[in-house]
Design an enzyme around this catalytic site. Structure first.
Site, PDB file in Angstrom:
ATOM      1  N   ALA A   1      13.518  -8.546 -21.817  1.00 64.41           N
ATOM      2  CA  ALA A   1      13.438  -7.645 -22.966  1.00 64.41           C
ATOM      3  C   ALA A   1      14.834  -7.133 -23.330  1.00 64.41           C
ATOM      4  O   ALA A   1      15.643  -6.828 -22.450  1.00 64.41           O
ATOM      5  CB  ALA A   1      12.514  -6.472 -22.651  1.00 64.41           C
ATOM      6  N   LYS A   2      15.085  -7.025 -24.616  1.00 68.27           N
ATOM      7  CA  LYS A   2      16.375  -6.519 -25.108  1.00 68.27           C
ATOM      8  C   LYS A   2      16.193  -5.036 -25.414  1.00 68.27           C
ATOM      9  O   LYS A   2      15.797  -4.649 -26.530  1.00 68.27           O
ATOM     10  CB  LYS A   2      16.804  -7.308 -26.354  1.00 68.27           C
ATOM     11  CG  LYS A   2      18.239  -7.091 -26.793  1.00 68.27           C
ATOM     12  CD  LYS A   2      18.585  -8.046 -27.921  1.00 68.27           C
ATOM     13  CE  LYS A   2      19.994  -7.818 -28.447  1.00 68.27           C
ATOM     14  NZ  LYS A   2      21.035  -8.233 -27.490  1.00 68.27           N
ATOM     15  N   ILE A   3      16.447  -4.224 -24.409  1.00 64.43           N
ATOM     16  CA  ILE A   3      16.163  -2.796 -24.443  1.00 64.43           C
ATOM     17  C   ILE A   3      17.467  -2.006 -24.424  1.00 64.43           C
ATOM     18  O   ILE A   3      18.366  -2.295 -23.629  1.00 64.43           O
ATOM     19  CB  ILE A   3      15.266  -2.397 -23.257  1.00 64.43           C
ATOM     20  CG1 ILE A   3      13.958  -3.191 -23.283  1.00 64.43           C
ATOM     21  CG2 ILE A   3      15.005  -0.896 -23.241  1.00 64.43           C
ATOM     22  CD1 ILE A   3      13.142  -3.029 -24.549  1.00 64.43           C
TER      23      ILE A   3
END
Length: 302
Positions: free
Chosen positions: A155-157
């Site tokens: 995930a690109k968090i």
């Protein structure tokens, strides 16, 4: 950097008026999903590179972290296109952001609203004007990349990038352009915002998707290598493999395809952009600059 309008929660807002409450949940705790996308000016038109793939990844990041986006994928794609049009930009960087608004405080966000924004602005070569041709200097970071049981690395968090900020600042303060992080077992992971490739004896190698973000530029380069019959393998490797590689380069939306000429004060190969890097870099820029009809499916016209 300042532009005219930002798309916020379904409508356009003046750049200076696109504000949030100081108790916005994501501001305090770092849980928000985002993307980095580029729009390029090509052959008489502007196009967005792999728009649908980026929006798919945005929704995947939100799903992984249980953020329910109150818009469809098509809504977000349309918002991105319209934001570029409204700001009258021929080329730009695009930043969609999904974040938790204000309401409940504390770690559990409760029923706080999920908000969505899209901003665009001109952004040139990320790692320096000469980076694409001359290559950059990098160092191995003292900071370790995320463990898969500490953060969900697919995930690109936003909050995950504190790790990258620390590594980037360390490298810049030491006189380097970029930092390369190792995973918790000591193998090469990625840059602060880029995936990494090495070339050794004519073979291309990149780190597997065990503990890194699946980069869309990374995926593009892998496909281009296969099309050009360049042998490629996804395999773990150590920092000393970097030192003795014939070529090293980084990939990412911001970095595009950037060669690395030196790591930890050790020259890489001949100390300049190598032939395989050049081939893949040229192929990439031919596509994004709308010069390669064979990959037109990757471009969304504005």
């Amino acid at each position: 950097m300042k532009q005219q309008m930002i798309w916020l929660d379904g409508k356009f807002v003046d750049w200076d008026e696109a504000n949030v409450h100081i108790l916005t949940h994501s501001l305090h705790y770092g849980l928000s999903a985002f993307e980095g996308i580029r729009c390029y000016e090509g052959q008489g038109r502007s196009t967005i590179f792999r728009l649908a793939d980026h929006v798919d990844r945005l929704f995947e990041s939100a799903h992984i972290t249980m953020l329910t986006i109150p818009y469809s994928k098509q809504d977000v794609c349309d918002a991105i296109i319209e934001t570029i049009r409204v700001n009258e930009l021929a080329s730009c960087y695009i930043r969609p952001l999904v974040f938790i608004g204000h309401g409940e405080m504390g770690l559990y966000p409760g029923n706080n609203p999920i908000r969505v924004a899209v901003a665009v602005w001109p952004w040139g070569t990320y790692l320096g004007e000469d980076a694409l041709t001359q290559g950059i200097r990098a160092k191995i970071s003292s900071f370790t990349r995320h463990h898969v049981n500490v953060s969900m690395t697919r995930a690109k968090i936003s909050g995950y990038y504190v790790n990258s900020i620390l590594a980037k600042c360390e490298a810049k303060k030491s006189g380097y352009e970029e930092s390369i992080l190792l995973d918790p077992e000591g193998y090469v992971a990625e840059g602060t915002g880029e995936n990494i490739f090495i070339v050794s004896k004519g073979r291309l190698k990149t780190t597997p998707l065990t503990s890194i973000l699946e980069g869309i530029t990374r995926n593009s380069v892998i496909q281009l290598a296969e099309e050009k019959s360049i042998p490629i393998i996804e395999e773990r490797f150590t920092r000393d493999a970097l030192y003795v590689a014939d070529e090293v380069f980084l990939t990412g939306t911001a970095a595009e395809v950037t060669p690395v000429r030196e790591i930890d004060d050790r020259r890489i190969g001949n100390g300049k952009r190598g032939p395989i890097t050049s081939t893949l870099q040229q192929a990439f820029f031919d596509i994004v600059n709308d010069k390669d009809p064979n990959h037109a499916r990757w471009l969304t016209p504005i």
